[in-house]
Design a protein around this motif. Structure first.
Motif, short mmCIF file in Angstrom:
data_model
loop_
_atom_site.label_atom_id
_atom_site.label_comp_id
_atom_site.label_asym_id
_atom_site.label_seq_id
_atom_site.Cartn_x
_atom_site.Cartn_y
_atom_site.Cartn_z
N LEU A 49 0.83 -1.20 0.00
CA LEU A 49 0.00 0.00 0.00
C LEU A 49 0.87 1.26 0.00
O LEU A 49 0.61 2.20 -0.76
CB LEU A 49 -0.92 -0.02 1.22
CG LEU A 49 -1.74 1.25 1.48
CD1 LEU A 49 -2.66 1.55 0.31
CD2 LEU A 49 -2.54 1.10 2.77
N SER A 50 1.90 1.28 0.83
CA SER A 50 2.79 2.44 0.88
C SER A 50 3.47 2.67 -0.46
O SER A 50 3.60 3.82 -0.92
CB SER A 50 3.85 2.24 1.97
OG SER A 50 4.75 3.33 2.02
N ALA A 51 3.90 1.59 -1.12
CA ALA A 51 4.56 1.72 -2.42
C ALA A 51 3.61 2.26 -3.47
O ALA A 51 3.98 3.11 -4.29
CB ALA A 51 5.13 0.37 -2.86
N LEU A 62 3.14 6.04 -2.93
CA LEU A 62 4.28 6.84 -3.37
C LEU A 62 4.41 6.84 -4.89
O LEU A 62 4.82 7.85 -5.49
CB LEU A 62 5.56 6.31 -2.73
CG LEU A 62 5.63 6.49 -1.20
CD1 LEU A 62 6.90 5.84 -0.65
CD2 LEU A 62 5.58 7.97 -0.82
N GLN A 63 4.02 5.73 -5.52
CA GLN A 63 4.03 5.70 -6.98
C GLN A 63 3.03 6.70 -7.55
O GLN A 63 3.31 7.40 -8.52
CB GLN A 63 3.70 4.28 -7.47
CG GLN A 63 3.63 4.13 -8.97
CD GLN A 63 4.99 4.14 -9.63
OE1 GLN A 63 5.99 4.40 -8.98
NE2 GLN A 63 5.02 3.87 -10.92
N GLU A 64 1.86 6.77 -6.93
CA GLU A 64 0.86 7.74 -7.38
C GLU A 64 1.36 9.16 -7.12
O GLU A 64 1.12 10.06 -7.94
CB GLU A 64 -0.46 7.50 -6.65
CG GLU A 64 -1.56 8.49 -6.96
CD GLU A 64 -2.02 8.51 -8.42
OE1 GLU A 64 -2.76 9.43 -8.80
OE2 GLU A 64 -1.62 7.59 -9.17
N GLN A 83 13.66 0.39 -3.97
CA GLN A 83 13.53 1.74 -3.44
C GLN A 83 14.84 2.18 -2.81
O GLN A 83 15.71 1.38 -2.49
CB GLN A 83 12.43 1.78 -2.38
CG GLN A 83 12.71 0.94 -1.15
CD GLN A 83 11.58 0.99 -0.13
OE1 GLN A 83 10.44 1.33 -0.44
NE2 GLN A 83 11.90 0.66 1.12
N GLY A 84 14.97 3.50 -2.68
CA GLY A 84 16.16 4.05 -2.04
C GLY A 84 17.40 3.90 -2.89
O GLY A 84 17.35 3.81 -4.12
N ALA A 85 18.54 3.88 -2.22
CA ALA A 85 19.84 3.80 -2.90
C ALA A 85 20.42 2.41 -2.77
O ALA A 85 20.30 1.78 -1.72
CB ALA A 85 20.80 4.82 -2.30
N ILE A 133 8.05 0.14 -8.62
CA ILE A 133 9.44 0.57 -8.49
C ILE A 133 9.44 2.03 -8.04
O ILE A 133 8.83 2.89 -8.69
CB ILE A 133 10.18 0.43 -9.83
CG1 ILE A 133 10.37 -1.05 -10.16
CG2 ILE A 133 11.53 1.14 -9.79
CD1 ILE A 133 10.94 -1.30 -11.53
N LEU A 134 10.09 2.31 -6.94
CA LEU A 134 10.06 3.65 -6.37
C LEU A 134 11.34 4.45 -6.63
O LEU A 134 11.30 5.65 -6.80
CB LEU A 134 9.79 3.58 -4.87
CG LEU A 134 8.45 2.95 -4.47
CD1 LEU A 134 8.31 2.92 -2.95
CD2 LEU A 134 7.29 3.68 -5.10
N SER A 135 12.48 3.80 -6.64
CA SER A 135 13.74 4.51 -6.75
C SER A 135 13.84 5.24 -8.09
O SER A 135 13.68 4.65 -9.15
CB SER A 135 14.92 3.54 -6.61
OG SER A 135 16.14 4.24 -6.79
#
Length: 254
Positions: free
Chosen positions: A52-54, A57-59, A162-164, A240-242
């Protein structure tokens, strides 16, 4: 039982701004929340809460690219009650603050945004660990489809991209990759590329090919040899967030 998980994923994607609870999702699947949690995690690789969190953030990434809404308005629209908590989570997951993400993308134009993000914000260098505190990961890349870009391969600390990354490289498929100087710890190896996959893809001309392997435990001087096969992104994979991969976000539809 996979169809129940797919129904839950569809619910998350369609109602991401709502305060969806584990109890509510389990009730809609007509199973206990403990069984639902195990089932959902087994199919998607993450918990319903992280999925849900992903999606939220994608939206948020999409709204930053396609609207002039303020960061505060976007935070509320994707289900956050606090702009501060939204900004912290976005920055940790995407690798850029909401303002930076919008500024870089607008400076290059929406169509060129992925390339701009890749060039302006390459994977940041982390402090170099002592050699005795690192291992390496190597493997063979394969793909179900034709590649339209190099394959981005990295070691991340989450089953969500996500992230680095702790270590990363660009490679080709079929071919081999090496991730050197991976710090001791537990990592997930993510691979992603643009590709073409006519069969079963929403867009037969262009799609996102991804793969995730893990958890992989890296210890002193450990060398892991993995087989990694990239396939079209499907409904079961979290977004995919990164932004550091320099690739466009995948569609949010289930």
């Amino acid at each position: 039982m996979e169809h129940l998980v797919q129904h839950a994923v569809t619910t998350i994607r369609e109602r991401y701004w709502e305060p969806l609870s584990l109890d509510e999702l389990a009730a809609s699947a007509m199973v206990s929340k403990y069984h639902f949690l195990r089932m959902f995690s087994r199919v998607t690789g993450v918990t319903p809460g992280r999925f849900l969190s992903a999606v939220r953030l994608q939206e948020a990434k999409r709204l930053l690219l396609s609207t002039s809404l303020t960061v505060a308005d976007i935070a509320v629209q994707v289900g956050y009650s606090s702009q501060g908590s939204f900004t912290r989570r976005f920055t940790e997951s995407v690798g850029l603050s909401p303002t930076q993400y919008r500024k870089l993308s607008l400076s290059a134009g929406t169509d060129a945004a992925p390339a701009a993000l890749s060039e302006a914000a390459p994977a940041p260098a982390r402090p170099t660990p002592a050699a005795r505190d690192t291992g390496s990961v190597t493997g063979a890349l394969r793909t179900h489809g034709d590649l339209l870009s190099p394959v981005y391969v990295g070691a991340f600390d989450s089953p969500i991209l996500q992230g680095a990354p702790a270590s990363w490289s660009n490679a080709s498929a079929p071919g081999r990759f090496t991730l050197p100087s991976v710090p001791k710890g537990t990592w997930y190896i993510h691979a992603v590329a643009h590709g073409r996959h006519p069969a079963g893809a929403a867009d037969p001309k262009r799609t996102l090919l991804t793969a995730a392997v893990g958890p992989v435990r890296v210890q002193d001087d450990t060398v892991h040899r993995l087989d990694v096969t990239l396939c079209p992104q499907d409904w079961s994979r979290p977004p995919i967030l990164s932004a550091l991969t320099g690739l466009a976000p995948q569609p949010t539809a289930a």
